[in-house]
Design an enzyme around this catalytic site. Structure first.
Site, PDB file in Angstrom:
ATOM      1  N   ARG A  45       0.869  -1.176   0.000  1.00 30.25           N
ATOM      2  CA  ARG A  45       0.000   0.000   0.000  1.00 30.25           C
ATOM      3  C   ARG A  45       0.901   1.218   0.000  1.00 30.25           C
ATOM      4  NH1 ARG A  45      -2.161   3.439   3.931  1.00 30.25           N
ATOM      5  NH2 ARG A  45      -4.236   4.258   3.440  1.00 30.25           N
ATOM      6  N   GLU A  46       1.170   1.772  -1.177  1.00 24.36           N
ATOM      7  CA  GLU A  46       2.096   2.911  -1.281  1.00 24.36           C
ATOM      8  C   GLU A  46       1.350   4.044  -1.982  1.00 24.36           C
ATOM      9  OE1 GLU A  46       4.995   2.894   0.152  1.00 24.36           O
ATOM     10  OE2 GLU A  46       4.818   0.800   0.783  1.00 24.36           O
ATOM     11  N   SER A 114     -12.571  -2.584   1.752  1.00 24.98           N
ATOM     12  CA  SER A 114     -12.631  -1.951   3.081  1.00 24.98           C
ATOM     13  C   SER A 114     -14.087  -1.740   3.436  1.00 24.98           C
ATOM     14  CB  SER A 114     -11.942  -0.579   3.042  1.00 24.98           C
ATOM     15  OG  SER A 114     -10.617  -0.737   2.665  1.00 24.98           O
ATOM     16  N   THR A 143      -5.533   5.822  14.566  1.00 25.72           N
ATOM     17  CA  THR A 143      -4.249   5.496  13.963  1.00 25.72           C
ATOM     18  C   THR A 143      -3.719   6.694  13.191  1.00 25.72           C
ATOM     19  OG1 THR A 143      -3.124   4.133  12.301  1.00 25.72           O
ATOM     20  CG2 THR A 143      -5.471   4.508  11.960  1.00 25.72           C
ATOM     21  N   LYS A 146      -3.215   6.098   8.556  1.00 24.72           N
ATOM     22  CA  LYS A 146      -4.103   6.490   7.450  1.00 24.72           C
ATOM     23  C   LYS A 146      -4.142   8.025   7.464  1.00 24.72           C
ATOM     24  CE  LYS A 146      -8.125   4.957   5.001  1.00 24.72           C
ATOM     25  NZ  LYS A 146      -8.474   3.667   4.426  1.00 24.72           N
ATOM     26  N   CYS A 465     -23.784   3.315  43.501  1.00 21.15           N
ATOM     27  CA  CYS A 465     -22.342   3.534  43.298  1.00 21.15           C
ATOM     28  C   CYS A 465     -21.529   2.701  44.286  1.00 21.15           C
ATOM     29  CB  CYS A 465     -22.003   5.013  43.476  1.00 21.15           C
ATOM     30  SG  CYS A 465     -22.881   6.079  42.346  1.00 21.15           S
TER      31      CYS A 465
END
Ligand SMILES: Cc1nc(C(=O)O)sc1CCOP(=O)(O)O
Ligand SMILES: C=C1C=NC(C(F)(F)F)=NC1=N
Ligand SMILES: [Mg+2]
Length: 539
Positions: A45-46, A114, A143, A146, A465
């Protein structure tokens, strides 16, 4: 060389990126390091490489892949894939439409797409088994790889929705890989949690870029990933995860461990609950610390028998909450999560969902409406759980508790007049490409605890709680041989019995507060679960 599609191993799928290579490495050296240590599929993937250069690189990588008998996929560039006779192509939603790609590639090549939405699954299912062979399910976590991230991270729950859609539309032929921000600290949780609701399908593989491509030691990085993927046990807390129905004896053992281990229970909780929670914790032979200091949370998590209660009643800064989840997950110390007001407002809904995706919780506790929302069963708010006759639809509540336990691989607690507790941990078992062998939410262990109505419980602050505090004490105090389900069930049984005892002695809500602490103290130190008033029964 043509790879038979059913022979493709998606388990560790390396996607390349030559813009992040550390000094002294090359695209080929990183790919080779990966292949040598167990990468099972490679994709070039370039995005910013000129065609001539792309083809040269692809031919070199192809040579190495052939050496290891691993298929080579080309991202986006169908022309390059055809020019070098690659084994397949991966395209995104904005690339050439799948039917056109398939026409160019022919039927034997591997074609990946995808996917992030149910509608996209519906489309691929309509195209049928000769079109899309596998889907990249993401973006799971944030990420930087991307560049222009269009999709907000979907987390494991988003991936589950895609797996459910594949089952719903019967795209049984279609394989799946998770992608986006996957690293050693979340890979087991991804594989463990990403299971379709019918238990029949989990991810077929994990796909990643930076963990290997940006690594200064791609061999070691790949070995680490391989070990985690091939493991079968996800020990997210230091105790036993197998659900056996608790007995008075097994709960007594829990209390012995709590009193001898005196757990440190860190409360990140709302201001109203802090004081009462600290006193409940002390009454249970444990030591409270109400710290929200990000810089000390790692040290606290490393204190023996540390246990975290995360209660989002009033919200601490999100960065602090994430740091706390990471810190306790990193050392396998338990987190009890109380998503207060889970879907009451957009803000709480978004915050709690973010936290739920951020880490693994040993226990998730909520009231009826919170658990129904978490289980996505409260679509029609009007119905709620109290039917017109006023009595609670306990079947609906129990099912919701089981769904929450199943989705998050946790022990889920739903509190009300009748408390439900379900164990969705599956003993920490996980496996790629098949789920829980068809075991679904309603099959997991679930118990009901009741002791009749205790109306005054609702007249004091932080009663719900403080059940969270009790659970955090019990889980935190366990020995490594202790059992998570016993601890949570024991905590709820004790708390319900103490509430009943206190309600018979008090003159009003003021004295009830103190009577409750006294009752917890007495029952805990006496440690005779067989004498507790609350009853336990299997759902
Ligand atoms: C190539 C790619 N596709 C994604 C998607 O969500 O479709 S996320 C992504 C990059 C993943 O890189 P890393 O493993 O370094 O987080
Ligand atoms: C954008 C992408 C999403 N997923 C995948 C894969 F993991 F291979 F399926 N590759 C991509 N290039
Ligand atoms: Mg693309």
């Amino acid at each position: 060389m043509v790879f038979a599609k059913e022979d493709v191993d998606y388990s560790l799928y390396l996607v390349t990126d030559s813009t992040m290579l550390p000094p002294g490495t090359t695209l080929c050296s990183q790919v080779e390091a990966g292949l040598k240590n167990g990468v099972t599929l490679v994709q070039i993937r370039e995005k910013d490489t000129e065609t001539k250069n792309f083809i040269e690189e692809a031919l070199e990588v192809q040579k190495i892949c052939k050496k290891y008998n691993v298929p080579l996929i080309i991202n986006d560039r169908i022309d390059v894939a055809m020019a070098i006779d690659a084994d397949g192509v991966h395209v995104g939603q904005e690339d050439m439409p799948i039917p056109m790609v398939r026409k160019l590639l022919g039927s034997s090549k591997i074609l990946g797409w995808s996917v992030g939405k149910r509608s996209e699954v519906e489309t691929l299912a309509k195209w049928g088994p000769d079109m899309v062979d596998y889907v990249g399910v993401g973006t799971l976590f944030p990420t930087l790889t991307k560049k222009n991230p269009k999709k907000t991270p979907m987390g494991t729950q988003g991936a589950i929705s895609v797996l459910n859609a594949l089952e719903e539309f019967k795209a049984t032929w279609c394989r799946t890989v998770g992608i986006g921000g996957i690293h050693p600290d979340n890979i087991q949780r991804v594989i463990c949690q990403c299971v379709s609701s019918n238990g029949k399908r989990s991810l077929d593989g994990i796909s990643l870029v930076s963990d290997i491509m940006a690594s200064t030691d791609a061999c070691a990085a790949t070995q680490k990933l391989k070990t985690l993927i091939n493991g079968t046990k996800y020990q997210f807390v230091e105790c036993k995860l197998d659900a056996t129905l608790p007995t008075a004896a097994s709960i007594q053992k829990v209390l012995f461990q709590v009193s001898s281990n005196r757990p440190l229970v860190q409360h990140i909780t709302n201001k109203v609950h802090q004081n009462f929670g600290a006193n409940v914790t002390l009454a249970l032979g444990s030591s409270p610390i109400m710290s929200e200091i990000e810089s000390e949370v790692s040290e606290l998590a490393r204190i023996p028998n540390a246990s975290l209660l995360l209660n989002t009643g009033t919200v601490a800064p999100i960065g602090m909450l994430k740091a706390a989840i990471n810190a306790y997950n990193e050392v396998n110390r338990p987190i009890t999560f109380d998503p207060v007001g889970y879907s009451a407002t957009e803000t709480r809904f978004h915050l709690n969902n973010t936290l739920l995706t951020y880490g693994q919780f040993a226990c998730i506790k909520g009231n009826y409406s919170e658990i129904l929302s978490l289980a996505e069963l409260n679509k029609d708010k009007m119905k709620g759980v109290d039917s017109s006759s006023g009595d609670t639809d306990i079947n609906l509540v129990a099912r919701a508790t089981q769904i929450v336990a199943f989705k998050y691989r946790t022990v889920a607690v739903c509190t009300g007049e009748i408390d439900c507790i379900a164990d969705g941990t599956f003993g920490g078992e996980y496996k790629l490409s098949s789920g829980t062998a068809g075991v679904t939410a309603e099959d997991i262990p679930c118990v009901l605890i009741e002791d009749g109505p205790i109306p005054i419980m609702g007249d004091i602050t932080a009663s719900g709680c403080s059940l969270g505090s009790t659970i955090a004490c019990f889980i935190g105090g366990l020995d490594p041989t202790g059992n998570l389900f016993d601890a949570v069930v024991g905590a709820v049984l004790l708390y319900k019995s103490a509430g009943k005892l206190a309600s018979t002695h008090c003159q009003g809500s003021g004295s009830f507060h103190f009577q409750l602490i006294d009752a917890l103290y007495q029952l805990f130190h006496e440690n005779k679960p067989e004498k507790w008033s609350a009853s336990l029964k299997k759902f």
